[in-house]
Design a protein around this motif. Structure first.
Motif, PDB file in Angstrom:
ATOM      1  N   GLU A 235       0.856  -1.194   0.000  1.00 26.13           N
ATOM      2  CA  GLU A 235       0.000   0.000   0.000  1.00 26.13           C
ATOM      3  C   GLU A 235       0.884   1.233   0.000  1.00 26.13           C
ATOM      4  O   GLU A 235       1.800   1.352   0.809  1.00 26.13           O
ATOM      5  CB  GLU A 235      -0.907  -0.019   1.222  1.00 26.13           C
ATOM      6  N   ASP A 236       0.630   2.144  -0.934  1.00 21.49           N
ATOM      7  CA  ASP A 236       1.448   3.348  -1.085  1.00 21.49           C
ATOM      8  C   ASP A 236       0.556   4.454  -1.638  1.00 21.49           C
ATOM      9  O   ASP A 236       0.337   4.549  -2.841  1.00 21.49           O
ATOM     10  CB  ASP A 236       2.625   3.062  -2.013  1.00 21.49           C
ATOM     11  N   ALA A 237       0.040   5.282  -0.738  1.00 16.74           N
ATOM     12  CA  ALA A 237      -0.905   6.328  -1.137  1.00 16.74           C
ATOM     13  C   ALA A 237      -0.278   7.334  -2.089  1.00 16.74           C
ATOM     14  O   ALA A 237      -0.952   7.830  -3.004  1.00 16.74           O
ATOM     15  CB  ALA A 237      -1.463   7.024   0.100  1.00 16.74           C
ATOM     16  N   ALA A 238       1.006   7.652  -1.907  1.00 14.48           N
ATOM     17  CA  ALA A 238       1.660   8.614  -2.802  1.00 14.48           C
ATOM     18  C   ALA A 238       1.785   8.049  -4.218  1.00 14.48           C
ATOM     19  O   ALA A 238       1.539   8.757  -5.204  1.00 14.48           O
ATOM     20  CB  ALA A 238       3.029   9.012  -2.257  1.00 14.48           C
ATOM     21  N   ALA A 239       2.138   6.777  -4.324  1.00 19.87           N
ATOM     22  CA  ALA A 239       2.217   6.150  -5.647  1.00 19.87           C
ATOM     23  C   ALA A 239       0.827   6.080  -6.277  1.00 19.87           C
ATOM     24  O   ALA A 239       0.670   6.338  -7.476  1.00 19.87           O
ATOM     25  CB  ALA A 239       2.828   4.759  -5.546  1.00 19.87           C
TER      26      ALA A 239
ATOM     27  N   GLY B  83      -9.753  13.778  -5.760  1.00 19.88           N
ATOM     28  CA  GLY B  83     -10.503  14.612  -4.821  1.00 19.88           C
ATOM     29  C   GLY B  83     -10.501  14.013  -3.430  1.00 19.88           C
ATOM     30  O   GLY B  83     -10.278  14.716  -2.431  1.00 19.88           O
ATOM     31  N   ASN B  84     -10.719  12.712  -3.339  1.00 17.00           N
ATOM     32  CA  ASN B  84     -10.700  12.034  -2.038  1.00 17.00           C
ATOM     33  C   ASN B  84      -9.330  12.167  -1.372  1.00 17.00           C
ATOM     34  O   ASN B  84      -9.242  12.382  -0.156  1.00 17.00           O
ATOM     35  CB  ASN B  84     -11.034  10.551  -2.191  1.00 17.00           C
TER      36      ASN B  84
ATOM     37  N   ALA C  88      -8.600  13.963   2.248  1.00 18.34           N
ATOM     38  CA  ALA C  88      -8.105  13.200   3.385  1.00 18.34           C
ATOM     39  C   ALA C  88      -6.619  13.419   3.664  1.00 18.34           C
ATOM     40  O   ALA C  88      -6.108  12.949   4.674  1.00 18.34           O
ATOM     41  CB  ALA C  88      -8.359  11.707   3.152  1.00 18.34           C
ATOM     42  N   GLY C  89      -5.924  14.094   2.749  1.00 17.51           N
ATOM     43  CA  GLY C  89      -4.481  14.209   2.898  1.00 17.51           C
ATOM     44  C   GLY C  89      -3.816  12.852   2.766  1.00 17.51           C
ATOM     45  O   GLY C  89      -2.886  12.528   3.472  1.00 17.51           O
ATOM     46  N   ARG C  90      -4.298  12.065   1.817  1.00 14.26           N
ATOM     47  CA  ARG C  90      -3.794  10.696   1.628  1.00 14.26           C
ATOM     48  C   ARG C  90      -2.909  10.654   0.383  1.00 14.26           C
ATOM     49  O   ARG C  90      -3.399  10.722  -0.744  1.00 14.26           O
ATOM     50  CB  ARG C  90      -4.967   9.736   1.491  1.00 14.26           C
TER      51      ARG C  90
ATOM     52  N   VAL D 116      -0.894  12.937  -0.439  1.00 14.36           N
ATOM     53  CA  VAL D 116      -0.683  14.331  -0.834  1.00 14.36           C
ATOM     54  C   VAL D 116      -1.123  15.195   0.347  1.00 14.36           C
ATOM     55  O   VAL D 116      -1.930  14.736   1.171  1.00 14.36           O
ATOM     56  CB  VAL D 116      -1.492  14.641  -2.120  1.00 14.36           C
ATOM     57  N   ALA D 117      -0.618  16.409   0.429  1.00 10.56           N
ATOM     58  CA  ALA D 117      -1.050  17.301   1.514  1.00 10.56           C
ATOM     59  C   ALA D 117      -2.539  17.586   1.393  1.00 10.56           C
ATOM     60  O   ALA D 117      -3.060  17.770   0.286  1.00 10.56           O
ATOM     61  CB  ALA D 117      -0.267  18.610   1.473  1.00 10.56           C
ATOM     62  N   ALA D 118      -3.224  17.603   2.515  1.00 10.64           N
ATOM     63  CA  ALA D 118      -4.658  17.912   2.514  1.00 10.64           C
ATOM     64  C   ALA D 118      -4.881  19.297   1.922  1.00 10.64           C
ATOM     65  O   ALA D 118      -4.151  20.246   2.228  1.00 10.64           O
ATOM     66  CB  ALA D 118      -5.216  17.843   3.929  1.00 10.64           C
ATOM     67  N   ASP D 119      -5.872  19.398   1.056  1.00  8.33           N
ATOM     68  CA  ASP D 119      -6.198  20.670   0.404  1.00  8.33           C
ATOM     69  C   ASP D 119      -7.681  20.622   0.016  1.00  8.33           C
ATOM     70  O   ASP D 119      -8.031  20.136  -1.057  1.00  8.33           O
ATOM     71  CB  ASP D 119      -5.317  20.861  -0.830  1.00  8.33           C
ATOM     72  N   PRO D 120      -8.561  21.107   0.912  1.00 10.18           N
ATOM     73  CA  PRO D 120     -10.000  21.025   0.641  1.00 10.18           C
ATOM     74  C   PRO D 120     -10.423  21.713  -0.667  1.00 10.18           C
ATOM     75  O   PRO D 120     -11.312  21.216  -1.356  1.00 10.18           O
ATOM     76  CB  PRO D 120     -10.631  21.709   1.851  1.00 10.18           C
TER      77      PRO D 120
END
Length: 120
Positions: free
Chosen positions: A17-21, A42-43, A47-49, A51-55
């Protein structure tokens, strides 16, 4: 296929599992117009998953997918406009997005419309 590689990284399916990849693969798929990749970007921003959170970026990506008819980002946009997260609070826009999602069978969006009541 590019989207599925992102999903594999996001969920740890056959790879660690690798959210950045996953985010990188979703960006590639979104560049080709893949609606679910836009939805997932968008998700990730919300969630800042990976990547940095950015609403505000979440709203931008959800809007891209929502305009193509994806009910989940339509619902999430309703929430964002209702709460003023990533955008200025706007009950008219919240209702619009909830109505779009509800029209596609999204039960929580229909409940949100009921909760908001009739416009004044």
């Amino acid at each position: 296929a590019v989207f599925l590689v992102g999903t594999a990284h996001d969920e740890g399916l056959g790879v660690p599992e690798d959210a950045a990849a996953a985010f990188t693969w979703f960006q590639k798929a979104a560049a080709a117009g893949h609606t679910l990749a836009e939805h997932n970007i968008g998700n990730a921003y919300a969630a800042g998953r990976g990547v940095a959170a950015d609403p505000a970026a979440a709203v931008l990506w959800w809007t891209r997918a929502a305009l193509k008819g994806d009910a989940v980002p339509q619902f999430r946009l309703g929430e964002a406009y209702e709460r003023g997260v990533g955008v200025a609070a706007d009950r008219v826009q919240a209702r619009r997005w909830y109505a779009d999602a509800a029209g596609r069978g999204h039960a929580a969006a229909a409940a949100a419309l009921e909760r908001l009541g009739t416009p004044r």
